[in-house]
Write an enzyme that holds these catalytic residues in place. Structure first.
Site, PDB file in Angstrom:
ATOM      1  N   LYS A   1      19.803  64.950  32.758  1.00 50.97           N
ATOM      2  CA  LYS A   1      18.740  65.917  32.471  1.00 50.97           C
ATOM      3  C   LYS A   1      18.713  67.014  33.535  1.00 50.97           C
ATOM      4  O   LYS A   1      18.576  68.194  33.222  1.00 50.97           O
ATOM      5  CB  LYS A   1      17.383  65.200  32.399  1.00 50.97           C
ATOM      6  CG  LYS A   1      17.200  64.335  31.156  1.00 50.97           C
ATOM      7  CD  LYS A   1      16.996  65.202  29.916  1.00 50.97           C
ATOM      8  CE  LYS A   1      16.880  64.405  28.645  1.00 50.97           C
ATOM      9  NZ  LYS A   1      16.802  65.247  27.441  1.00 50.97           N
TER      10      LYS A   1
ATOM     11  N   TYR B   1      20.433  58.910  33.457  1.00 49.54           N
ATOM     12  CA  TYR B   1      19.652  59.729  32.524  1.00 49.54           C
ATOM     13  C   TYR B   1      19.032  60.931  33.250  1.00 49.54           C
ATOM     14  O   TYR B   1      19.190  62.072  32.822  1.00 49.54           O
ATOM     15  CB  TYR B   1      18.568  58.857  31.899  1.00 49.54           C
ATOM     16  CG  TYR B   1      17.593  59.583  31.018  1.00 49.54           C
ATOM     17  CD1 TYR B   1      17.912  59.911  29.707  1.00 49.54           C
ATOM     18  CD2 TYR B   1      16.318  59.925  31.489  1.00 49.54           C
ATOM     19  CE1 TYR B   1      16.999  60.562  28.887  1.00 49.54           C
ATOM     20  CE2 TYR B   1      15.403  60.562  30.676  1.00 49.54           C
ATOM     21  CZ  TYR B   1      15.742  60.883  29.383  1.00 49.54           C
ATOM     22  OH  TYR B   1      14.837  61.534  28.582  1.00 49.54           O
TER      23      TYR B   1
END
Lengths: 327, 327
Positions: A154, A150
């Site tokens: 990002k 994740y």
């Protein structure tokens, strides 16, 4: 002004959309809101302009073009799958969190090159871009070394955002939000869920589990402040960002013990007694690997703000979630 | 051992392939070399094992799978378009430098998940991941804020490399090489071309243009040291890298004036007299925005090395490029 919110069915997306319907904004409301998500978002009550809701998968072919058809002035991109899911479903995480974002940026670039349209793009990033033996206080100069898929996704999108902004395809700002507390709704499976649970549940007379020691420290902000930060990003002078388009957002560094004392101050011993200690070494290990505090000098200088006391975070929750609204 | 080199037709790829044919390595030669590039690479003279050359576009569908068909033990991924081209051809830069790399990593992951095969992947990154008001000396903790599409693409792939390694799909190392000096061959259009030109041309009696002041400082290494660094990355203990898989490689911080004095020391005033000053403010601005020096503590501790004196860089060039080889 036409505002597009992608990820409008999520908690922050919904609250952001609702903020545009607030009477406090009279006169500065956008004329139009387009709300998009993989689930059909609901239109905010009381918004006086046009609202269009769209169910779409941003990474699907042509989806981004469709969202841009009316050339919104401001685009909030909040759509993402969360860290636990991105870790569990590797391909799907890259599909949604990287490919979806890139499809959006590419679609904007193509319209920009054809027509000169240059929207402001506000991207919700996360403190998950930081990982690996973090210092007690993370400065604006601290290196990005994510420890999860994740955070990797990002961080990759932050780089894209900076490059597309540098090239002038759009005017981008990446907003690294703290952990949101108090999250409304039910407990979820996120390891961070208890930070909200130990406040939210006792306030309505329910028991909450505390899996870590009271000395554990974390970086939080209220949903209200998160929405304010996203809104503030609409109007800041991006020439002040230089080529560093991604900003650590202000928040509050508190220990679990300080959270509990704030709860006691507001709701009394009876509420605090509903917190049941059930130490969990796995959750403890996670929490200890997360950022504890930031020095958000750049964002502060640009006028971003957040609560300074955890009591204010609890009060914001009570006002926004537990108080009947006069509409 | 089977070694795959992607980008084997480039200058470093060719020298890396040749290094495996060196008699100095007798006994530790790989059994097989697969050399891939968009142009058919040439097989290195004197290599005693099998050599396969492949012309392929890594980003094309199925291309990566084909390269992995024989499950190489070590994969060098050096293929990229350079910074000037990545800036001039936006889509093509992302196609080659990002999509090509991702296609390779994805193809490896799929075989890994099916068979457990876990090759070592050595990725050539670049100091172009750094940009924007750099300090005089860049430490291992310095933030990555590229100022170009090339650096953005390299930084994104570094993040992918770390995530795929953390997940155990392959065992990756990202090697941020300094500017290569002395580059053999002809001058090219890169703004950094003169760093090599002012040495290479005078050594063979030709004039060279110097577009910047002698006080300008830059971070360099010889082609020989760059190849040694790539080779060294084959055998280091990657558990020592933790989750930070990308390393600034050692190099030499020299001023143009120091380059010229080293040339004088080795080739005399007559060679130095062939350097013609033709100040160029655009090139000067580029050079001033580039890294000047690094403190490469992490790489040093892992045993990576480079020249300590510019004279040695010139001597390496003379030995490797201007001295007939006894084969």
């Amino acid at each position: 002004m036409h505002v597009l919110i992608i990820g409008a069915a999520g908690m922050i997306g919904r609250k952001l959309a609702e903020s545009f319907a607030s009477r406090a904004l009279a006169g500065s409301e956008p004329k139009k809101l387009t709300l998009a998500d993989v689930f059909t978002p609901s239109a905010p009550a009381g918004f006086s302009g046009d609202v269009v809701t769209v169910q779409t998968d941003l990474a699907a072919s042509g989806a981004a073009d469709q969202l841009l058809a009316e050339r919104p002035d401001v685009i909030f991109h909040l759509a993402a799958i969360v860290s636990g899911e991105a870790e569990a479903r590797f391909e799907f995480g890259y599909h949604v969190n990287l490919d979806g974002t890139r499809a959006l940026f590419e679609a904007i670039r193509k319209v920009h090159e054809a027509e000169g349209w240059t929207p402001r793009v506000i991207y919700s990033s996360a403190i998950g871009v930081f990982g690996g033996g973090l210092p007690d206080v993370i400065s604006d100069e601290y290196i990005v070394t994510p420890e999860g898929s994740y955070g990797t996704q990002k961080a990759m999108c932050e780089l894209l955002l900076s490059d597309y902004s540098r090239r002038g395809f759009f005017d981008g700002i990446g907003v690294r939000l703290p952990t949101i507390c108090v999250r409304p709704g039910k407990p979820n499976k996120a390891a961070s869920s208890f930070f909200s649970g130990i406040i939210r549940e006792p306030l309505v007379g329910q028991e909450a589990i505390l899996p870590v020691a009271e000395t554990e420290r974390h970086w939080m902000t209220s949903p209200r402040s998160a929405v304010q930060s996203l809104r503030h990003a609409m109007s800041i002078d991006t020439t002040l960002l230089g080529s560093r388009r991604n900003l650590n957002m202000p928040g509050l560094s508190v220990t679990v013990g300080e959270q509990i004392e704030a709860l006691r101050h507001i709701a009394g011993d009876k509420a605090v007694a509903l917190i049941r200690r059930e130490p969990d070494p796995i959750v403890t290990r996670f929490v200890q690997s997360w950022p504890k505090a930031f020095d958000t000098k750049r964002a502060n200088e640009l006028g971003f703000t957040a609560e300074c006391r955890f009591e204010d975070i609890i009060r914001a929750h009570i006002e926004d979630e537990l108080t009947p609204k006069a509409t």
